[in-house]
Design an enzyme around this catalytic site. Sequence first.
Site, PDB file in Angstrom:
ATOM      1  N   LEU A  63       2.579   1.530 -12.254  1.00 11.42           N
ATOM      2  CA  LEU A  63       2.629   2.910 -11.687  1.00 11.42           C
ATOM      3  C   LEU A  63       3.097   2.888 -10.145  1.00 11.42           C
ATOM      4  CD1 LEU A  63       0.476   3.237 -14.188  1.00 11.42           C
ATOM      5  CD2 LEU A  63      -0.496   5.262 -12.853  1.00 11.42           C
ATOM      6  N   CYS A  64       3.712   3.811  -9.862  1.00 14.48           N
ATOM      7  CA  CYS A  64       4.211   3.953  -8.185  1.00 14.48           C
ATOM      8  C   CYS A  64       5.167   2.638  -7.916  1.00 14.48           C
ATOM      9  CB  CYS A  64       2.808   3.771  -7.509  1.00 14.48           C
ATOM     10  SG  CYS A  64       2.698   4.466  -5.736  1.00 14.48           S
ATOM     11  N   ILE A  65       4.496   1.900  -6.963  1.00 11.94           N
ATOM     12  CA  ILE A  65       5.173   0.509  -6.376  1.00 11.94           C
ATOM     13  C   ILE A  65       5.093  -0.526  -7.391  1.00 11.94           C
ATOM     14  CG2 ILE A  65       3.531  -0.094  -4.893  1.00 11.94           C
ATOM     15  CD1 ILE A  65       7.022  -0.027  -4.136  1.00 11.94           C
TER      16      ILE A  65
END
Length: 215
Positions: free
Chosen positions: A134-136
């Site tokens: 998820l995300c970075i």
Amino acid sequence: MKKIAVVLAGCGVYDGAEIHEATLTMLAISQQGAEYQCFAPDVKQAHVVNHLTGEEMPESRNVLVEAARIARGNIKPLSEYKASDFDAIVFPGGFGAAKNLCTFAFDGPDCSVNPDVEGAIRSTVVAEKPVGALCISPALITKVLGDVEVTIGQDAGTAAAIEKLGATHIATTHGEIVVDNKYKVVTTPCYMLDATISQIADGANNVVAKVLEMA
């Protein structure tokens, strides 16, 4: 019951695991009929950030100890992770993923990855089990695997850095996932976009659903 390893990078968006993403990932796993075990590397944090001011603080903290806050103490050192014991592994985001699990936040494409993190990713892929990010966190997955298809949303600079590592980046919006079938990697942007907590839940739910389907 399927079991998913959740790898945390500390506690707090600016220097550790993003708490909404971590918690909503665990909630999604539970609500979708699976169970989870939290892990974190037993290492010193890159630095400590005051979450009120955004300023660095003159102290030192441990990633595993801080991540234990989110896991309510039920967490293990990542060195103990064995892919054979789990059906999948998931990495929530937060700057800690790019500071403590790897050094992407500081070094971009020239980053290094924590040995336990790299070992966990590689052993899971070798076992042909899915990896969620998820995300970075897709940045560290890309550093380890190279030619993988991922998303971090729509940020052109971060996408370019990821593509420099050999990945193919797919632009996405809230809740959307990108699936790399070769490596069984599932990614979603979460707070790499300007998002509400309900949109983070959508992304976490969709990643977990796909990971469980592939497991």
